[in-house]
Design a protein around this motif. Structure first.
Motif, PDB file in Angstrom:
ATOM      1  N   TYR A 156       0.827  -1.159   0.032  1.00 41.47           N
ATOM      2  CA  TYR A 156      -0.212  -0.164   0.057  1.00 41.47           C
ATOM      3  C   TYR A 156       0.877   1.245  -0.021  1.00 41.47           C
ATOM      4  O   TYR A 156       1.976   1.318   0.573  1.00 41.47           O
ATOM      5  CB  TYR A 156      -0.976   0.042   1.275  1.00 41.47           C
ATOM      6  CG  TYR A 156      -2.141  -0.949   1.192  1.00 41.47           C
ATOM      7  CD1 TYR A 156      -3.055  -0.707   0.442  1.00 41.47           C
ATOM      8  CD2 TYR A 156      -1.742  -2.254   1.734  1.00 41.47           C
ATOM      9  CE1 TYR A 156      -4.332  -1.737   0.313  1.00 41.47           C
ATOM     10  CE2 TYR A 156      -2.895  -3.106   1.647  1.00 41.47           C
ATOM     11  CZ  TYR A 156      -4.165  -2.770   0.888  1.00 41.47           C
ATOM     12  OH  TYR A 156      -5.009  -3.621   0.918  1.00 41.47           O
ATOM     13  N   ILE A 157       0.328   2.162  -0.778  1.00 42.97           N
ATOM     14  CA  ILE A 157       1.113   3.464  -0.525  1.00 42.97           C
ATOM     15  C   ILE A 157       0.655   4.221   0.592  1.00 42.97           C
ATOM     16  O   ILE A 157      -0.360   4.446   0.698  1.00 42.97           O
ATOM     17  CB  ILE A 157       0.837   4.508  -2.075  1.00 42.97           C
ATOM     18  CG1 ILE A 157       0.891   3.571  -3.282  1.00 42.97           C
ATOM     19  CG2 ILE A 157       1.360   5.861  -1.857  1.00 42.97           C
ATOM     20  CD1 ILE A 157       2.367   3.084  -3.423  1.00 42.97           C
ATOM     21  N   GLU A 158       1.769   4.639   1.184  1.00 39.73           N
ATOM     22  CA  GLU A 158       1.720   5.718   2.466  1.00 39.73           C
ATOM     23  C   GLU A 158       1.897   7.017   1.949  1.00 39.73           C
ATOM     24  O   GLU A 158       3.179   7.345   1.572  1.00 39.73           O
ATOM     25  CB  GLU A 158       2.527   5.151   3.564  1.00 39.73           C
ATOM     26  CG  GLU A 158       2.156   3.745   4.094  1.00 39.73           C
ATOM     27  CD  GLU A 158       2.863   3.326   5.417  1.00 39.73           C
ATOM     28  OE1 GLU A 158       3.138   4.291   6.273  1.00 39.73           O
ATOM     29  OE2 GLU A 158       2.762   2.091   5.695  1.00 39.73           O
ATOM     30  N   GLY A 159       1.043   7.949   2.159  1.00 38.66           N
ATOM     31  CA  GLY A 159       1.070   9.440   1.659  1.00 38.66           C
ATOM     32  C   GLY A 159       1.038   9.397  -0.093  1.00 38.66           C
ATOM     33  O   GLY A 159       0.806   8.477  -0.659  1.00 38.66           O
TER      34      GLY A 159
ATOM     35  N   SER B 164      -1.654   7.615  -5.430  1.00 36.69           N
ATOM     36  CA  SER B 164      -2.425   8.497  -4.196  1.00 36.69           C
ATOM     37  C   SER B 164      -2.297   7.500  -3.107  1.00 36.69           C
ATOM     38  O   SER B 164      -2.199   6.330  -2.993  1.00 36.69           O
ATOM     39  CB  SER B 164      -3.587   8.566  -4.651  1.00 36.69           C
ATOM     40  OG  SER B 164      -3.861   9.490  -5.697  1.00 36.69           O
ATOM     41  N   HIS B 165      -2.290   8.166  -1.734  1.00 39.20           N
ATOM     42  CA  HIS B 165      -2.362   7.298  -0.473  1.00 39.20           C
ATOM     43  C   HIS B 165      -3.598   6.373  -0.566  1.00 39.20           C
ATOM     44  O   HIS B 165      -4.648   6.515  -1.029  1.00 39.20           O
ATOM     45  CB  HIS B 165      -2.592   8.325   0.618  1.00 39.20           C
ATOM     46  CG  HIS B 165      -2.783   7.628   1.864  1.00 39.20           C
ATOM     47  ND1 HIS B 165      -1.694   7.321   2.859  1.00 39.20           N
ATOM     48  CD2 HIS B 165      -3.801   7.431   2.466  1.00 39.20           C
ATOM     49  CE1 HIS B 165      -2.069   6.816   3.748  1.00 39.20           C
ATOM     50  NE2 HIS B 165      -3.392   6.793   3.964  1.00 39.20           N
TER      51      HIS B 165
END
Length: 51
Positions: free
Chosen positions: A5-8, A43-44
């Motif tokens: 998962y993308i954080e930020g 995207s987050h």
């Protein structure tokens, strides 16, 4: 890289030589060549699975 998962938010800009890039989208692998000036915006909360 394993799927994650993308954080930020992330903005990636290709500044070097053209390079092959693959990513998983909707259970299918996609591929392209990133050229200088190309960018990817993430995207987050999105999942990401590059290789």
């Amino acid at each position: 890289m394993p799927e994650h998962y993308i954080e930020g938010h992330r903005l990636m800009v290709q500044v070097g030589e053209p390079t092959a890039f693959e990513w998983k989208e909707d259970d299918r692998w996609r591929q392209t060549t990133l050229k200088p000036g190309d960018f990817c915006l993430q995207s987050h909360g999105e999942t990401n699975a590059p290789r």
